[in-house]
Write a protein that holds these residues in place. Structure first.
Motif: not given
Length: 78
Positions: A57-77
């Protein structure tokens, strides 16, 4: 961002980011099934998530920007 249009993440894309954070290995990669890989890799912003095809199938990981979004997600969502 050189003139590209940025669209808000939909609920599915936010869920993918949360799953990557939850399921990733020590190198930051999360497995993606062969069934989901084509859809996720084509609908998830490449600025936030990096996808690689594998035999199973595949694999995925967060980019540097994705890491920032993931970090901020509790405040945003909440």
């Amino acid at each position: 961002m050189s003139g590209q249009t940025i669209k808000p993440l939909n609920a599915g894309q936010k869920h993918v980011i949360r799953l990557i954070v939850k399921e990733r290995d020590s190198n930051g990669w999360a497995k993606v099934s062969g069934v989901l890989y084509p859809t996720l890799s084509s609908t998830t912003p490449s600025e936030l998530v990096c996808f690689e095809k594998t035999e199973c199938g595949g694999r995925c990981r967060l980019t540097e920007k994705g890491e920032c979004v993931a970090y901020a997600m509790p405040w945003l969502c909440g």
